[in-house]
Write a protein that holds these residues in place. Structure first.
Motif, mmCIF file in Angstrom:
data_model
loop_
_atom_site.group_PDB
_atom_site.id
_atom_site.type_symbol
_atom_site.label_atom_id
_atom_site.label_comp_id
_atom_site.label_asym_id
_atom_site.label_seq_id
_atom_site.Cartn_x
_atom_site.Cartn_y
_atom_site.Cartn_z
ATOM 1 N N LYS A 1 0.885 -1.167 0.000
ATOM 2 C CA LYS A 1 0.000 0.000 0.000
ATOM 3 C C LYS A 1 0.920 1.213 0.000
ATOM 4 C CE LYS A 1 -2.118 -1.324 3.755
ATOM 5 N NZ LYS A 1 -1.474 -2.648 3.909
ATOM 6 N N ASP B 1 -10.472 3.711 4.737
ATOM 7 C CA ASP B 1 -10.644 2.429 5.430
ATOM 8 C C ASP B 1 -11.073 1.344 4.439
ATOM 9 O OD1 ASP B 1 -10.001 3.591 7.856
ATOM 10 O OD2 ASP B 1 -12.069 3.703 8.590
ATOM 11 N N LYS C 1 -8.138 0.310 2.158
ATOM 12 C CA LYS C 1 -7.170 -0.493 2.917
ATOM 13 C C LYS C 1 -7.702 -1.897 3.142
ATOM 14 C CE LYS C 1 -4.523 -0.537 7.241
ATOM 15 N NZ LYS C 1 -4.265 0.166 8.527
ATOM 16 N N GLU C 2 -8.968 -1.994 3.522
ATOM 17 C CA GLU C 2 -9.568 -3.305 3.780
ATOM 18 C C GLU C 2 -9.609 -4.151 2.508
ATOM 19 O OE1 GLU C 2 -13.764 -5.298 5.358
ATOM 20 O OE2 GLU C 2 -13.579 -3.123 5.175
ATOM 21 N N CYS D 1 -7.608 -4.083 -0.010
ATOM 22 C CA CYS D 1 -6.271 -4.571 -0.349
ATOM 23 C C CYS D 1 -5.823 -5.674 0.603
ATOM 24 C CB CYS D 1 -5.280 -3.406 -0.323
ATOM 25 S SG CYS D 1 -5.566 -2.231 -1.661
ATOM 26 N N GLU D 2 -6.140 -5.516 1.880
ATOM 27 C CA GLU D 2 -5.681 -6.490 2.861
ATOM 28 C C GLU D 2 -6.463 -7.794 2.792
ATOM 29 O OE1 GLU D 2 -5.780 -4.383 6.557
ATOM 30 O OE2 GLU D 2 -3.866 -3.375 6.185
ATOM 31 N N HIS E 1 -2.745 4.664 6.670
ATOM 32 C CA HIS E 1 -3.337 3.652 5.804
ATOM 33 C C HIS E 1 -2.358 3.025 4.799
ATOM 34 C CE1 HIS E 1 -6.965 5.466 7.441
ATOM 35 N NE2 HIS E 1 -7.670 4.485 6.939
ATOM 36 N N CYS E 2 -1.138 3.514 4.742
ATOM 37 C CA CYS E 2 -0.172 2.981 3.779
ATOM 38 C C CYS E 2 1.090 2.533 4.500
ATOM 39 C CB CYS E 2 0.172 4.030 2.724
ATOM 40 S SG CYS E 2 -1.259 4.529 1.719
ATOM 41 N N ASP E 3 1.750 1.529 3.929
ATOM 42 C CA ASP E 3 2.955 1.014 4.570
ATOM 43 C C ASP E 3 4.239 1.536 3.941
ATOM 44 O OD1 ASP E 3 3.019 -0.623 2.190
ATOM 45 O OD2 ASP E 3 1.751 -2.075 3.229
#
Length: 248
Positions: free
Chosen positions: A35, A191, A194-195, A197-198, A217-219
């Motif tokens: 992300k 949210d 992010k959800e 993608c995860e 929300h990003c890594d």
């Protein structure tokens, strides 16, 4: 991760608009499941970078690789096949306001449907269950047959995301998707992305003005200034001083 695992790779990419360098000497790799937030001031090159990643633009110099293919070397047909696996969420939504929501969601099928099937669906909507499931995921299932121009900005953005869900791409590119939304709606959309993608293993590359949402929300953060990468690092090692320097 080794080179073969990169979902995107830019090799010494420079891109000009009317002799103005929008991006200069960009070297970059993005890997599956990441992300990634693109941050920087307006005009830093974030939107141009996204347009290169999805093949809308081709670099003036250098190479853009996506899903293992050099986009500049592909035929128009092969490029479209790659683009079907790359979903893009635009700042301006790119919806047809006078159509019902189901038709805008079903636009996610257009890369796979024939012209005849797409035309029939405008009269007798097809894949209704698929569209309804996508709208349920984004929280507005009751809007399936509502005219799109009767929705709020936040609801329209959810329709745009549902369209990408129907497309079911490997990668989601999002160009300032929350810029026109209030803070509460912005958090809901972030949210949701992010959800998605995860839970579905998708890769996200998103341009943001909000540093708060980029961090939460990003890594990975990529800081751009005047078309150049200033930093590229995991979110938790990018200090406030680096952010301040980026926007100085």
């Amino acid at each position: 991760m080794n080179d073969s695992q990169a979902i995107f790779e830019l090799k010494k990419v420079t891109h000009y608009f009317d002799n103005f360098p929008a991006l200069t000497e960009i070297n970059l790799k993005i890997y599956p499941g990441e992300k990634v937030a693109l941050i920087g001031s307006s005009g830093a090159g974030k939107s141009t970078l996204l347009r290169l990643l999805n093949g809308i633009e081709r670099p003036t110099e250098g190479e853009v690789w996506a899903l293992g293919r050099n986009l500049s070397n592909l035929s128009a047909k092969r490029l479209r096949q790659i683009q079907r696996q790359i979903g893009t969420i635009y700042q301006q939504f790119h919806l047809v306001d006078n159509l019902r929501v189901i038709h805008n969601v079903n636009a996610g099928h257009l890369g796979h449907w024939s012209f005849a099937k797409a035309a029939i669906s405008l009269i007798f909507p097809l894949e209704v269950e698929t569209a309804a499931k996508a709208l349920t995921k984004v929280g507005i299932p009751e809007k399936l047959y509502v005219r799109t121009d009767r929705l709020s900005g936040g609801q329209q953005q959810r329709v745009a995301i549902a369209r990408v869900l129907v497309q079911n791409p490997v990668v989601i590119l999002a160009d300032e998707p929350i810029s026109s939304l209030d803070p509460e709606r912005s958090r809901e959309i972030m949210d949701l992305l992010k959800e998605m993608c995860e839970t579905e293993g998708k890769t996200l590359v998103i341009s943001l003005h909000s540093i708060e949402f980029a961090r939460s929300h990003c890594d990975r953060l990529i800081g751009l200034r005047q078309g150049k990468i200033v930093f590229d690092a995991p979110t938790d090692v990018v200090f406030e001083s680096a952010i301040a320097d980026l926007y100085r």
